[in-house]
Design an enzyme around this catalytic site. Structure first.
Site, PDB file in Angstrom:
ATOM      1  N   ARG A  73      24.544  -3.579 -16.018  1.00 22.93           N
ATOM      2  CA  ARG A  73      25.866  -3.017 -16.287  1.00 22.93           C
ATOM      3  C   ARG A  73      26.686  -4.084 -16.994  1.00 22.93           C
ATOM      4  NH1 ARG A  73      26.545   1.542 -12.501  1.00 22.93           N
ATOM      5  NH2 ARG A  73      28.793   1.461 -12.840  1.00 22.93           N
ATOM      6  N   CYS A  84      45.352   2.890 -11.816  1.00 19.92           N
ATOM      7  CA  CYS A  84      44.913   3.330 -10.493  1.00 19.92           C
ATOM      8  C   CYS A  84      45.038   2.185  -9.494  1.00 19.92           C
ATOM      9  CB  CYS A  84      43.463   3.801 -10.553  1.00 19.92           C
ATOM     10  SG  CYS A  84      43.143   4.972 -11.872  1.00 19.92           S
ATOM     11  N   CYS A  87      41.755   0.361  -8.291  1.00 18.48           N
ATOM     12  CA  CYS A  87      41.177  -0.696  -9.120  1.00 18.48           C
ATOM     13  C   CYS A  87      42.108  -1.887  -9.258  1.00 18.48           C
ATOM     14  CB  CYS A  87      40.874  -0.165 -10.524  1.00 18.48           C
ATOM     15  SG  CYS A  87      39.464   0.929 -10.605  1.00 18.48           S
ATOM     16  N   THR A 154      30.419   4.539 -18.007  1.00 20.45           N
ATOM     17  CA  THR A 154      31.277   5.008 -16.925  1.00 20.45           C
ATOM     18  C   THR A 154      32.706   4.954 -17.430  1.00 20.45           C
ATOM     19  OG1 THR A 154      29.801   4.243 -15.164  1.00 20.45           O
ATOM     20  CG2 THR A 154      32.100   4.592 -14.585  1.00 20.45           C
ATOM     21  N   SER A 178      34.986   9.413 -13.909  1.00 21.67           N
ATOM     22  CA  SER A 178      35.708   9.206 -12.653  1.00 21.67           C
ATOM     23  C   SER A 178      36.810  10.249 -12.503  1.00 21.67           C
ATOM     24  CB  SER A 178      36.320   7.801 -12.627  1.00 21.67           C
ATOM     25  OG  SER A 178      35.315   6.819 -12.693  1.00 21.67           O
ATOM     26  N   CYS A 315      17.817  -2.159  -4.525  1.00 22.76           N
ATOM     27  CA  CYS A 315      18.777  -2.447  -5.595  1.00 22.76           C
ATOM     28  C   CYS A 315      18.070  -3.041  -6.815  1.00 22.76           C
ATOM     29  CB  CYS A 315      19.850  -3.408  -5.106  1.00 22.76           C
ATOM     30  SG  CYS A 315      21.069  -3.831  -6.372  1.00 22.76           S
ATOM     31  N   ASP A 606      66.346   7.435  -5.783  1.00 26.13           N
ATOM     32  CA  ASP A 606      65.671   6.228  -6.263  1.00 26.13           C
ATOM     33  C   ASP A 606      65.174   6.394  -7.699  1.00 26.13           C
ATOM     34  OD1 ASP A 606      64.314   3.578  -5.839  1.00 26.13           O
ATOM     35  OD2 ASP A 606      62.537   4.813  -6.151  1.00 26.13           O
TER      36      ASP A 606
END
EC number: 4.1.99.22
Length: 636
Positions: A73, A84, A87, A154, A178, A315, A606
């Site tokens: 990757r 987000c 992350c 991705t 995602s 893995c 606010d």
């Protein structure tokens, strides 16, 4: 690596039964009338022969536990066009100076090096990889590498529909998108940006171009989106999707909490209750996902169990960060800079020696989830854009959080559903309620928001059509004594343990007088902070669930329904707020309704205070309550 071409060829043959073989294996093509069993036996003989004659995998990419790392990757950038909180830590991240990031040439050089040693799959990540200007060129050049079978990406999907035709043309073969919610308002709340319709358009484009499956990554977090599991699973009925439910994982800055994690077993039980016939699919070698299929559905669902049931033993992944560091484990904090050695003029053999040493240092498995949460590791955004999620509010398993939040908006902006109705024509995808426009008077438009937490839209007490004031009804039992003090006048919580459970409903309201300037900005959704009505609405929902934590002597109530509605009143330049709560239990929910309305009003203040401080909050009051020994109440 003289035997490398043979090894590559054999792996290709093993991966596809449709190709012929020129390696000397005793291959015969099945005749058209040959039975399926005979064809299957022939394929099995071919594979056994090839496996017995395959060249050994590269020792450089084989760790001390025998795991062969054929999957790389590569992060193309640390930047992202979303914000987000999953992350990115609350305080933001310090991006690496451009000069310290890998150049395109360096990315391709390292990719070629790994492919020569046995990597046959590369996935491009970020940040958001599709904001890199030369991403199409990078994919095109990767496609030229002999032995590379799969190039994936991705992405958060924002730029996917625009770029995918070009990416497919140059060789992109796999897509992960995602998406953590199917509710547009919640999407905007999570990522702090607009773009839900662009992500859905990207998914549609991938299906249209023939990608099968299109993988959709969904991080499941208690208190945020675990109520949408069945909605996501239902998408696979008519669409070639692999919806992958992922356990929430700890990274630096995302404030991981065990209570927020929804385990694989819990998610699986939820889906099985709806579809008892759910079938387990065979697991592919080195797969991170446990795959299931609902009979008759076109797609499938999967679970990635990094926390509850790790898959370290199989893995086969390595990662290169955007600044050129090699990570042999996503959850490990050990890294080695390939960039520095590359720029120092290291030869190919020297780089291989450094890579081999790092791979051999890879541990048998990562630490447990609680140890990982205490480790210092990069924020997710600086490793790769793995998934999109959010630092959810404090979780409580007894509360039905978010409860299938739906949002209806009547505004002067373009209708989202009118775009999506065309976009998803022919596909069975949940649509948002219609976004319409209602003209009030001369040239003015009304924006109206409502969120509700269950599907019972016919309930009279919660129906917007029943907002008209009603006369008091039922026995009005009151007490001349305060119930939250004891005989000596000290504060005390009421004991409700012996009271019967009854259906409780309460409705409260509030009004926020904004003034003409702030009102116009809210009406046109032009505030710099974002959509004030959406944020206030979500704040009201959250406040209702947290009432017992805000009001000291309130009992905790497991709410079954929350509805927050906001309407613009152009005659008073005001926003009218209506909050409804429902529960079955021994105590009422009027405090939850009042807290919801009050916090929604405070949130509007606010959002608008930078424009005007001359904002008035008024008429915070209980409109009605039903259930309980004291009878019903309806304000006249």
């Amino acid at each position: 690596m003289a035997a490398r071409p043979l090894s590559q060829m054999l792996r290709r043959l093993l991966g596809s039964s449709a190709r012929s073989c020129s390696s000397g294996a005793p291959v015969t093509q099945p005749r058209p009338r040959e039975s399926a069993q005979a064809a299957s036996e022939e394929l099995s003989r071919q594979r056994q022969f090839l496996q017995g004659h395959a060249a050994p995998f590269s020792a450089i990419l084989t760790d001390s536990f025998g795991r062969q790392h054929s999957y790389l990757r590569i992060s193309l950038t640390e930047k992202c066009n979303l914000r987000c909180q999953y992350c990115m830590p609350e305080e933001g991240v310090q991006l690496t100076p451009k000069a310290n990031l890998l150049t395109t040439e360096e990315i391709l050089t390292l990719a070629q090096l790994f492919v020569k040693e046995g990597v046959d799959k590369i996935r491009l990540t970020g940040g958001e990889p599709l904001i890199r200007p030369d991403v199409v060129d990078i994919v095109a050049q990767l496609q030229q590498l002999e032995g590379l079978r799969t190039i994936g990406v991705t992405t958060n999907g924002i730029n996917l529909a625009r770029l995918l035709p070009q990416l497919q043309k140059v060789g992109l073969s796999a897509i992960n998108i995602s998406l953590d919610t199917l509710v547009p308002a919640k999407f905007e709340f999570i990522v702090r940006r607009k773009g839900f319709h662009k992500v859905m358009e990207g998914i549609h484009k991938a299906i249209e171009l023939g990608y099968n499956p299109v993988k959709v990554n969904c991080v499941v977090m208690r208190g945020l989106n675990e109520d949408e599991l069945l909605d996501f699973a239902a998408l696979t009925e008519g669409l070639p999707l692999d919806v992958r439910f992922i356990e929430y994982m700890p990274f630096d800055g995302n404030k991981w909490n065990f209570k927020k994690m929804v385990s694989y077993k819990e998610m699986l039980d939820t889906v099985r209750q709806q579809w008892p016939e759910l079938e387990k699919l065979p697991e592919e070698e080195s797969s991170t996902a446990k795959a299931f299929k609902i009979p008759g559905f076109q797609g499938q669902i999967s679970f990635i169990t990094s926390m509850s049931e790790h898959f370290c033993g199989t893995c086969n992944r390595l990662r290169i960060t955007a600044d050129g560091n090699l990570k042999v484990c996503l959850f490990g904090n050990s890294e080695v800079s390939l960039r520095d050695h590359l720029r120092a003029g290291a030869s190919e053999q020297e780089l291989l020696r450094i890579i081999g040493a790092a791979v051999r240092r890879k541990k048998r498995q990562h630490a447990g989830m609680f140890s990982i949460s205490q480790m210092k590791n990069r924020p997710m955004i600086l490793i790769e854009l793995f998934l999109m999620s959010h630092d959810s509010p404090p979780a409580n398993p007894s509360i039905s959080s978010w409860d299938a939040l739906h949002v209806e908006a009547l505004r002067s902006r373009m209708s989202f559903s009118s775009q999506m109705a065309t976009l998803w024509k022919g596909y069975r995808v949940p649509q948002t309620p219609p976004l319409a426009q209602q003209q009030l008077g001369s040239g003015s438009f009304q924006r109206h928001y409502t969120s509700h937490a269950d599907s019972d839209t016919n309930s009279k007490c919660l129906n917007p059509g029943s907002w008209a004031s009603a006369a008091p009804s039922g026995p009005q039992l009151t007490s001349e004594q305060l119930t939250h003090v004891d005989s000596e006048g000290r504060a005390a919580m009421v004991d409700v343990g012996r009271k019967p459970d009854t259906e409780r409903v309460a409705v409260a309201s509030a009004v926020v007088l904004l003034g003409p300037v702030a009102f116009k900005l809210v009406q046109q959704n032009q505030l710099k902070k974002g959509d004030a009505l959406v944020v206030a609405q979500l704040a009201g929902v959250q406040a209702a669930k947290l009432t017992s934590q805000l009001i000291p002597l309130c009992h905790h109530v497991a709410l079954s329904h929350i509805q927050v509605q906001l309407e613009l009143d152009s005659t008073r330049h005001a926003v009218e707020i209506r909050a409804s709560c429902r529960a079955r239990g021994p105590t009422g929910v009027e405090m939850e309704a009042l807290t919801s309305a009050a916090v929604a009003a405070l949130t509007l203040y606010d959002m608008c205070k930078a424009v005007s401080r001359d904002i008035v909050l008024e008429e915070i009051k209980l409109i009605s309550k039903t259930g309980g020994q004291r009878g019903d109440f309806h304000r006249a």
